[in-house]
Motif scaffolding. Structure first.
Motif, short mmCIF file in Angstrom:
data_model
loop_
_atom_site.label_atom_id
_atom_site.label_comp_id
_atom_site.label_asym_id
_atom_site.label_seq_id
_atom_site.Cartn_x
_atom_site.Cartn_y
_atom_site.Cartn_z
N GLY A 4 -7.45 -1.10 3.30
CA GLY A 4 -6.33 -0.16 3.19
C GLY A 4 -6.45 0.73 1.97
N LEU A 5 -6.82 0.13 0.83
CA LEU A 5 -7.00 0.90 -0.39
C LEU A 5 -8.13 1.93 -0.22
CD1 LEU A 5 -6.68 -1.95 -3.02
CD2 LEU A 5 -5.09 -0.04 -2.73
N ALA A 6 -9.22 1.50 0.40
CA ALA A 6 -10.35 2.41 0.62
C ALA A 6 -9.92 3.58 1.49
CB ALA A 6 -11.52 1.66 1.25
N GLN A 7 -9.13 3.31 2.53
CA GLN A 7 -8.66 4.38 3.41
C GLN A 7 -7.75 5.36 2.68
OE1 GLN A 7 -6.86 2.37 6.74
NE2 GLN A 7 -8.84 1.90 7.68
N LEU B 35 0.84 -1.20 0.00
CA LEU B 35 0.00 0.00 0.00
C LEU B 35 0.87 1.25 0.00
CD1 LEU B 35 -2.74 -1.13 2.53
CD2 LEU B 35 -3.04 -0.80 0.06
N GLN B 36 1.98 1.21 0.71
CA GLN B 36 2.90 2.36 0.73
C GLN B 36 3.49 2.62 -0.65
OE1 GLN B 36 3.39 4.45 3.47
NE2 GLN B 36 4.31 5.71 1.86
N LEU C 21 -10.56 0.41 -6.60
CA LEU C 21 -10.14 -0.98 -6.76
C LEU C 21 -10.94 -1.66 -7.87
CD1 LEU C 21 -8.60 -3.52 -5.86
CD2 LEU C 21 -10.38 -3.85 -4.12
N TYR C 22 -10.23 -2.35 -8.77
CA TYR C 22 -10.84 -3.15 -9.84
C TYR C 22 -10.24 -4.55 -9.75
CZ TYR C 22 -12.28 1.42 -11.33
OH TYR C 22 -12.84 2.69 -11.36
#
Length: 98
Positions: free
Chosen positions: A71-74, A48-49, A79-80
């Motif tokens: 984590g991506l949502a935050q 994620l970083q 996202l796909y």
């Protein structure tokens, strides 16, 4: 817009948490203007970083677990998931809105 794809040998890698690299594409006016390869770290936090460091707006990948999704949502990264095949073709389809 910057779109990252989990890749291995030009194909979409099927597990976010263990992907060996990301290919990061810059899309402007529906055209792909650049791509960049990044080595990834180990574990969801490190991956994620990498996306955050490259100012990624969206991620195309195969499989991805709940922790990474959260984590991506935050981070505000679209996202796909569930995509397979050639990474370049997937990004061309994304840029075309399909």
């Amino acid at each position: 817009m910057k779109v990252a794809v989990t890749t291995y040998n030009g194909e979409i890698f099927q597990h976010f948490g263990t992907c060996p690299e990301f290919t990061v594409y810059t899309i402007e006016n529906g055209e792909i203007t650049a791509e960049k390869f990044s080595n990834t770290g180990s574990g969801h936090g490190a991956l994620l970083q990498v996306l955050l460091d490259h100012s990624v707006d969206a991620l195309i990948c195969g499989g991805i677990g709940g922790g990474a999704r959260n984590g991506l949502a935050q981070l505000g990264i679209e996202l796909y998931p569930g995509v397979s095949g050639n990474a370049d073709e997937a990004v061309l389809a994304f840029a075309a809105g399909t």
